[in-house]
Design a protein around this motif. Sequence first.
Motif: not given
Length: 257
Positions: A116, A165, A169, A172, A200
């Motif tokens: 990420q 979570e 992310e 998204t 979020q």
Amino acid sequence: MRYELLGPLRVSDGVGNFSLSAPKMEMTLATLLIGAGRVTTKEQLITELWGDKPPKRASAAVHVYLSQLRKFLVTAGDSAGGAILTKPSGYVLVLDDAGYDVTDFQELIRTGRNHQLAGHHEAALEAFELALLLVRGPVLDGMAEGPALSAFSTWVEAEQLDCLELSVESRTALGRHREVISLLDGLITRYPFRESFYRQLMLVLYRSERQAEALRVYRRAQKVLRAELGLEPCRSLRRLHQAILTSDRLLDLPMAV
């Protein structure tokens, strides 16, 4: 041989799964697993099993549980019979080449975070989803009551929420925001004080051209936090609310992939 503690405790020999029917033996093995590679004292085991009110023959009972566990582990794949070692100060569960779902869980989350940070969201999402699949339910089916087991159970839930979570992310960032709307709505219902989930949900609703609903989520967070905690939403949530009110174009920019 593989140990699995992220849910009901079980051990696998690569062919089948083996479970313990006695709760005290489950808790004994789980306590040793949490401290795998380190000494767990007899006193720690007694505390996990009986709290501050142990029976008179608690020490003898621990010996019996350990003897039975050694036999169980041999049946479950510990052919050498040396998984649980006795030391002068207590007992050590040695993993050696055995698999352990907790170690895999931690490694997958670490891998996902690294992907990420590098902007590789497909690879990150794959790692996070694999990590989440390892969590089969509450630790020991919710029977973890001793201090070490309770702390471990709390840690697992916190790591699972962080992983959820992070997976949101990445989804998204990949423009797959509509996929997580129902998930986030359910998470907010279950964890009403976790403001990151409100943030979020507001963002994915806005990016799904549902601005009014995004603003209602903020009011929902505001109402819950004021009523239950006497607090206002955090700064990042307030900033996002203002950005949505003004249709800030920065909210439309896709994250780097």
